[in-house]
Write an enzyme that holds these catalytic residues in place. Structure first.
Site, PDB file in Angstrom:
ATOM      1  N   GLU A  73      36.577  20.788  37.399  1.00 54.60           N
ATOM      2  CA  GLU A  73      37.511  21.499  37.812  1.00 54.60           C
ATOM      3  C   GLU A  73      38.872  21.072  37.597  1.00 54.60           C
ATOM      4  O   GLU A  73      39.145  19.675  37.689  1.00 54.60           O
ATOM      5  CB  GLU A  73      37.235  21.653  39.243  1.00 54.60           C
ATOM      6  N   PHE A 128      52.829  24.164  44.379  1.00 53.28           N
ATOM      7  CA  PHE A 128      52.232  25.105  43.341  1.00 53.28           C
ATOM      8  C   PHE A 128      52.479  24.388  42.059  1.00 53.28           C
ATOM      9  O   PHE A 128      53.551  24.263  41.707  1.00 53.28           O
ATOM     10  CB  PHE A 128      52.520  26.225  43.289  1.00 53.28           C
ATOM     11  N   ARG A 139      49.974  27.050  30.655  1.00 59.08           N
ATOM     12  CA  ARG A 139      48.874  25.883  30.375  1.00 59.08           C
ATOM     13  C   ARG A 139      48.966  25.019  29.572  1.00 59.08           C
ATOM     14  O   ARG A 139      48.415  23.922  29.340  1.00 59.08           O
ATOM     15  CB  ARG A 139      47.701  26.967  30.165  1.00 59.08           C
TER      16      ARG A 139
HETATM   17  P1  5GP Z   1      40.487  26.492  46.428  1.00 55.60           P
HETATM   18  O1  5GP Z   1      39.180  27.569  46.518  1.00 55.60           O
HETATM   19  O2  5GP Z   1      40.167  24.973  46.273  1.00 55.60           O
HETATM   20  O3  5GP Z   1      41.328  26.916  47.470  1.00 55.60           O
HETATM   21  O4  5GP Z   1      41.155  27.116  44.995  1.00 55.60           O
HETATM   22  C1  5GP Z   1      41.103  26.542  43.820  1.00 55.60           C
HETATM   23  C2  5GP Z   1      41.576  27.386  42.699  1.00 55.60           C
HETATM   24  O5  5GP Z   1      42.944  27.836  43.172  1.00 55.60           O
HETATM   25  C3  5GP Z   1      41.841  26.388  41.577  1.00 55.60           C
HETATM   26  O6  5GP Z   1      40.815  26.302  40.756  1.00 55.60           O
HETATM   27  C4  5GP Z   1      43.242  27.098  40.976  1.00 55.60           C
HETATM   28  O7  5GP Z   1      42.587  28.342  40.333  1.00 55.60           O
HETATM   29  C5  5GP Z   1      43.847  27.708  42.043  1.00 55.60           C
HETATM   30  N1  5GP Z   1      44.946  26.998  42.544  1.00 55.60           N
HETATM   31  C6  5GP Z   1      45.139  26.192  43.730  1.00 55.60           C
HETATM   32  N2  5GP Z   1      46.288  25.457  43.759  1.00 55.60           N
HETATM   33  C7  5GP Z   1      46.786  25.686  42.550  1.00 55.60           C
HETATM   34  C8  5GP Z   1      48.126  25.051  41.984  1.00 55.60           C
HETATM   35  O8  5GP Z   1      48.759  24.558  42.594  1.00 55.60           O
HETATM   36  N3  5GP Z   1      48.347  25.671  40.686  1.00 55.60           N
HETATM   37  C9  5GP Z   1      47.405  26.518  40.112  1.00 55.60           C
HETATM   38  N4  5GP Z   1      47.877  26.751  38.918  1.00 55.60           N
HETATM   39  N5  5GP Z   1      46.410  26.895  40.222  1.00 55.60           N
HETATM   40  C10 5GP Z   1      46.248  26.695  41.842  1.00 55.60           C
END
Ligand code: 5GP
Length: 183
Positions: free
Chosen positions: A105, A158, A171
């Site tokens: 991941e 973020f 990306r």
């Molecule tokens: P979770 O279920 O752990 O809250 O979310 C995971 C997903 O949120 C990641 O696979 C990603 O797609 C997105 N995400 C969470 N934080 C970030 C971030 O700082 N940058 C980006 N690009 N995606 C994030």
């Protein structure tokens, strides 16, 4: 360097490409040591983990029988209030039953997505199941998740780059950047 038009702009480099590559090599060495002489299906979560995973597997030597697979997921509803329920848009092409699986991941934020995927994978009866995550943001954690191979712990910013996007952008960058609202 500043990309305009999506409401956010690149702010600062949080992890340089060089730092990332060194850590990826260390993770690959750990995986090689653990799986030497065995087969393992390294399964990336598209699209965010694609670049990390392609660097990772190329640093694991031929003593490990690596197979590559991918899944693609999308969150249900509003992603900023994630319930953790994810829709499998593309599943593995290989059967996980009795196989060694490493799920790769990009980032764990609340942990809900990884918790969901862990339950889904373990229900398939793999021989073993481990997780490899490039970034963890503990500040927003809602559920405890086991990360067996972790790249970095980062603060609650973020981030984009090295596979991670905002609205599909950035990306391809070799470094990981924090983004801020564009004014
Ligand atoms: P979770 O279920 O752990 O809250 O979310 C995971 C997903 O949120 C990641 O696979 C990603 O797609 C997105 N995400 C969470 N934080 C970030 C971030 O700082 N940058 C980006 N690009 N995606 C994030």
């Amino acid at each position: 360097m500043i990309a305009e038009g999506c409401g956010y702009k690149l702010d600062n480099i949080m992890l340089s490409g060089g730092v990332i590559q060194r850590r990826v090599s260390e993770l690959a060495a750990e995986i090689e040591a653990e799986y030497r002489g065995r087969e393992v299906i390294v399964t990336g979560v598209l699209k965010g983990a694609a670049i990390f995973m392609s660097d990772l597997v190329r640093r694991v030597g031929p003593s490990v029988d690596i197979r590559m697979d991918f899944i693609a997921v999308s969150s249900y509803g509003n992603s900023s209030a994630s319930s953790g329920a994810v829709k499998i848009v593309k599943d593995m092409d290989t059967y996980a039953e009795d196989k060694n699986v490493i799920l790769v991941e990009d980032i764990v934020d609340t942990g809900l997505t990884l918790a969901y995927l862990r339950d889904m994978f373990t229900a398939r009866g793999p021989g073993s199941f481990k997780t490899c995550v490039l970034l963890e943001k503990p500040a927003r954690k809602k559920v405890d998740t086991v990360i067996d191979y972790k790249g970095f712990t980062i603060e609650d910013v973020f981030v984009v780059g090295y596979g991670l996007d905002y609205a599909g952008r950035w990306r391809h960058l070799p470094d990981i950047w924090g983004v801020v609202p564009e004014k």
